[in-house]
Design a protein around this motif. Structure first.
Motif, PDB file in Angstrom:
ATOM      1  N   THR A   1     -44.536 -13.465  14.360  1.00 20.80           N
ATOM      2  CA  THR A   1     -44.342 -12.816  13.062  1.00 20.80           C
ATOM      3  C   THR A   1     -45.566 -12.986  12.178  1.00 20.80           C
ATOM      4  OG1 THR A   1     -41.963 -13.278  13.224  1.00 20.80           O
ATOM      5  CG2 THR A   1     -42.814 -12.629  11.073  1.00 20.80           C
ATOM      6  N   SER A   2     -46.107 -14.185  12.131  1.00 25.11           N
ATOM      7  CA  SER A   2     -47.295 -14.426  11.313  1.00 25.11           C
ATOM      8  C   SER A   2     -48.483 -13.606  11.802  1.00 25.11           C
ATOM      9  CB  SER A   2     -47.652 -15.917  11.333  1.00 25.11           C
ATOM     10  OG  SER A   2     -46.674 -16.678  10.664  1.00 25.11           O
ATOM     11  N   GLU A   3     -48.647 -13.520  13.105  1.00 32.39           N
ATOM     12  CA  GLU A   3     -49.749 -12.738  13.654  1.00 32.39           C
ATOM     13  C   GLU A   3     -49.550 -11.249  13.364  1.00 32.39           C
ATOM     14  OE1 GLU A   3     -49.921 -13.748  17.755  1.00 32.39           O
ATOM     15  OE2 GLU A   3     -50.647 -15.799  17.381  1.00 32.39           O
ATOM     16  N   SER A   4     -48.306 -10.780  13.443  1.00 33.00           N
ATOM     17  CA  SER A   4     -48.024  -9.380  13.146  1.00 33.00           C
ATOM     18  C   SER A   4     -48.319  -9.067  11.690  1.00 33.00           C
ATOM     19  CB  SER A   4     -46.559  -9.048  13.460  1.00 33.00           C
ATOM     20  OG  SER A   4     -46.331  -9.099  14.848  1.00 33.00           O
ATOM     21  N   LEU A   5     -47.994  -9.986  10.802  1.00 33.73           N
ATOM     22  CA  LEU A   5     -48.319  -9.805   9.388  1.00 33.73           C
ATOM     23  C   LEU A   5     -49.830  -9.700   9.202  1.00 33.73           C
ATOM     24  CD1 LEU A   5     -47.631  -9.727   6.373  1.00 33.73           C
ATOM     25  CD2 LEU A   5     -47.550 -12.240   6.411  1.00 33.73           C
TER      26      LEU A   5
ATOM     27  N   SER B   1     -34.959 -12.726  19.243  1.00 33.39           N
ATOM     28  CA  SER B   1     -35.644 -14.010  19.112  1.00 33.39           C
ATOM     29  C   SER B   1     -34.718 -15.152  18.750  1.00 33.39           C
ATOM     30  CB  SER B   1     -36.745 -13.913  18.041  1.00 33.39           C
ATOM     31  OG  SER B   1     -37.701 -12.933  18.374  1.00 33.39           O
ATOM     32  N   CYS B   2     -33.589 -14.811  18.146  1.00 37.32           N
ATOM     33  CA  CYS B   2     -32.674 -15.855  17.669  1.00 37.32           C
ATOM     34  C   CYS B   2     -31.905 -16.480  18.830  1.00 37.32           C
ATOM     35  CB  CYS B   2     -31.702 -15.246  16.671  1.00 37.32           C
ATOM     36  SG  CYS B   2     -30.534 -16.426  15.973  1.00 37.32           S
ATOM     37  N   PRO B   3     -31.746 -17.798  18.845  1.00 35.38           N
ATOM     38  CA  PRO B   3     -30.931 -18.438  19.877  1.00 35.38           C
ATOM     39  C   PRO B   3     -29.523 -17.834  19.874  1.00 35.38           C
ATOM     40  CG  PRO B   3     -32.160 -20.081  18.653  1.00 35.38           C
ATOM     41  CD  PRO B   3     -32.356 -18.782  17.931  1.00 35.38           C
ATOM     42  N   PRO B   4     -28.958 -17.554  21.031  1.00 36.15           N
ATOM     43  CA  PRO B   4     -27.647 -16.887  21.110  1.00 36.15           C
ATOM     44  C   PRO B   4     -26.549 -17.585  20.317  1.00 36.15           C
ATOM     45  CG  PRO B   4     -28.677 -16.988  23.270  1.00 36.15           C
ATOM     46  CD  PRO B   4     -29.526 -17.809  22.363  1.00 36.15           C
ATOM     47  N   GLU B   5     -26.595 -18.917  20.261  1.00 37.24           N
ATOM     48  CA  GLU B   5     -25.527 -19.622  19.557  1.00 37.24           C
ATOM     49  C   GLU B   5     -25.565 -19.400  18.048  1.00 37.24           C
ATOM     50  OE1 GLU B   5     -28.970 -22.545  20.251  1.00 37.24           O
ATOM     51  OE2 GLU B   5     -27.884 -20.973  21.369  1.00 37.24           O
TER      52      GLU B   5
ATOM     53  N   LEU C   1     -25.636 -15.385  11.909  1.00 39.94           N
ATOM     54  CA  LEU C   1     -26.902 -14.930  11.339  1.00 39.94           C
ATOM     55  C   LEU C   1     -26.767 -13.521  10.785  1.00 39.94           C
ATOM     56  CD1 LEU C   1     -29.983 -15.340  10.899  1.00 39.94           C
ATOM     57  CD2 LEU C   1     -30.309 -14.262  13.143  1.00 39.94           C
ATOM     58  N   ASP C   2     -27.261 -13.297   9.580  1.00 37.49           N
ATOM     59  CA  ASP C   2     -27.319 -11.956   9.011  1.00 37.49           C
ATOM     60  C   ASP C   2     -28.639 -11.323   9.448  1.00 37.49           C
ATOM     61  OD1 ASP C   2     -27.487  -9.661   7.380  1.00 37.49           O
ATOM     62  OD2 ASP C   2     -26.180 -10.588   5.883  1.00 37.49           O
ATOM     63  N   VAL C   3     -28.574 -10.608  10.554  1.00 41.69           N
ATOM     64  CA  VAL C   3     -29.777 -10.026  11.149  1.00 41.69           C
ATOM     65  C   VAL C   3     -30.428  -9.019  10.211  1.00 41.69           C
ATOM     66  CG1 VAL C   3     -30.662  -8.603  13.050  1.00 41.69           C
ATOM     67  CG2 VAL C   3     -28.986 -10.410  13.506  1.00 41.69           C
ATOM     68  N   GLU C   4     -29.601  -8.182   9.573  1.00 42.49           N
ATOM     69  CA  GLU C   4     -30.166  -7.135   8.719  1.00 42.49           C
ATOM     70  C   GLU C   4     -30.909  -7.725   7.522  1.00 42.49           C
ATOM     71  OE1 GLU C   4     -28.951  -3.107   6.231  1.00 42.49           O
ATOM     72  OE2 GLU C   4     -27.380  -4.358   7.114  1.00 42.49           O
ATOM     73  N   LEU C   5     -30.329  -8.715   6.877  1.00 39.36           N
ATOM     74  CA  LEU C   5     -30.991  -9.311   5.720  1.00 39.36           C
ATOM     75  C   LEU C   5     -32.260 -10.056   6.134  1.00 39.36           C
ATOM     76  CD1 LEU C   5     -28.205 -10.623   3.318  1.00 39.36           C
ATOM     77  CD2 LEU C   5     -29.824  -8.752   2.971  1.00 39.36           C
ATOM     78  N   THR C   6     -32.231 -10.663   7.302  1.00 37.64           N
ATOM     79  CA  THR C   6     -33.441 -11.331   7.791  1.00 37.64           C
ATOM     80  C   THR C   6     -34.544 -10.311   8.027  1.00 37.64           C
ATOM     81  OG1 THR C   6     -32.091 -13.029   8.876  1.00 37.64           O
ATOM     82  CG2 THR C   6     -34.381 -12.842   9.571  1.00 37.64           C
TER      83      THR C   6
ATOM     84  N   LEU D   1     -36.707 -19.507   7.668  1.00 37.19           N
ATOM     85  CA  LEU D   1     -35.644 -18.513   7.775  1.00 37.19           C
ATOM     86  C   LEU D   1     -34.613 -18.973   8.806  1.00 37.19           C
ATOM     87  CD1 LEU D   1     -37.764 -15.219   7.773  1.00 37.19           C
ATOM     88  CD2 LEU D   1     -36.437 -16.187   5.891  1.00 37.19           C
ATOM     89  N   PRO D   2     -33.337 -18.715   8.540  1.00 42.82           N
ATOM     90  CA  PRO D   2     -32.275 -19.192   9.451  1.00 42.82           C
ATOM     91  C   PRO D   2     -32.467 -18.774  10.903  1.00 42.82           C
ATOM     92  CG  PRO D   2     -31.324 -18.384   7.416  1.00 42.82           C
ATOM     93  CD  PRO D   2     -32.789 -18.043   7.353  1.00 42.82           C
ATOM     94  N   ALA D   3     -33.060 -17.607  11.125  1.00 41.82           N
ATOM     95  CA  ALA D   3     -33.233 -17.131  12.500  1.00 41.82           C
ATOM     96  C   ALA D   3     -34.203 -17.993  13.288  1.00 41.82           C
ATOM     97  CB  ALA D   3     -33.722 -15.683  12.488  1.00 41.82           C
ATOM     98  N   PHE D   4     -35.135 -18.641  12.597  1.00 38.51           N
ATOM     99  CA  PHE D   4     -36.202 -19.374  13.265  1.00 38.51           C
ATOM    100  C   PHE D   4     -36.183 -20.865  12.980  1.00 38.51           C
ATOM    101  CE2 PHE D   4     -38.180 -15.181  11.989  1.00 38.51           C
ATOM    102  CZ  PHE D   4     -37.781 -14.522  13.149  1.00 38.51           C
ATOM    103  N   HIS D   5     -35.377 -21.287  12.052  1.00 37.97           N
ATOM    104  CA  HIS D   5     -35.380 -22.695  11.625  1.00 37.97           C
ATOM    105  C   HIS D   5     -34.990 -23.601  12.778  1.00 37.97           C
ATOM    106  CE1 HIS D   5     -35.359 -25.988   8.869  1.00 37.97           C
ATOM    107  NE2 HIS D   5     -34.092 -26.269   9.108  1.00 37.97           N
TER     108      HIS D   5
END
Length: 229
Positions: free
Chosen positions: A114-118, A168-172, A177-182, A220-224
């Protein structure tokens, strides 16, 4: 009887000068039609950036391109067609740039991706500053037609980011996770960073933005607390 001739001489000179100017402007350097078209669309872009979308007209574009009105009319019927052609070109180019900077889950480390894409996005913005200045201006325009064109690209980019987050998010974590808001949070980061790097490059250079992103994205919750494979 000679007095009328004396009075008419200055007027005759002005008419002659005007006609000469028109003749000179009518014969702009010859270009292939496609090359001339690109020159005029470049001029449209500069008018949008420097004067605003509402200032695009045959006259302003001809003046910006340093050609006569007949040259412009040789390729475009009116200012609406000229503006639409410019927006089509810039929209296509911007969407291509955005498609290239979407992070990929296959990269392994989503935070680094994500950082590289930015960083790539900021480089793309800086590589075509007039295009992106126009896009940011149109985003704030009051004309629904212009905003509608931009909205399609915006939604496509958010959808691509949502796919990246989901993959990218762990399945569990996915059920909570709110994917859209992330995805929208990431989009807001990209968008505002692009604005800042153009509006105030000295205060907000890419290095500063990248350093901040490197601290924000892992929170962010998806990556924390995600462990890199």
């Amino acid at each position: 009887m000679e007095l009328p001739n004396v009075k008419q001489a200055p007027e005759t000179e002005r008419r002659t000068a005007t006609m000469a100017e028109r003749r000179n402007r009518a014969y702009a350097p010859r270009m292939a039609p496609e090359q001339r078209r690109e020159q005029l669309l470049d001029a449209v872009l500069r008018v949008i950036v420097e004067q605003g979308v509402h200032k695009v007209s045959i006259d302003t574009v001809a003046k910006e391109a340093d050609v006569s009105r007949p040259v412009v009319y040789g390729l475009f019927d009116d200012s609406d067609q000229l503006l639409r052609a410019s927006l089509d070109r810039e929209e296509t180019a911007a969407l291509a740039q955005m498609a290239e900077v979407v992070p990929l889950a296959a990269a392994g480390d989503p935070v680094a991706a994500t950082s590289e894409s930015l960083e790539y996005f900021l480089a793309a913005v800086q590589a075509a500053p007039d295009r992106w200045r126009a896009i940011f201006l149109i985003a704030d325009a009051s004309t629904p037609t212009f905003r509608g064109r931009l909205e399609r690209g915006r939604q496509a980019f958010i959808a691509a980011l949502a796919t990246f987050v989901r993959e990218s998010c762990p399945p569990e974590r996915l059920p909570t996770l709110d994917v859209e808001l992330t995805a929208r949070t990431l989009y807001a980061l990209f968008w505002e960073a692009g604005r800042l790097v153009l509006a105030d490059p000295e205060a907000f250079p890419p290095q500063r933005i990248r350093a901040y992103a490197d601290t924000l994205i892992p929170a962010l919750p998806a990556f924390h607390d995600r462990k890199t494979p």
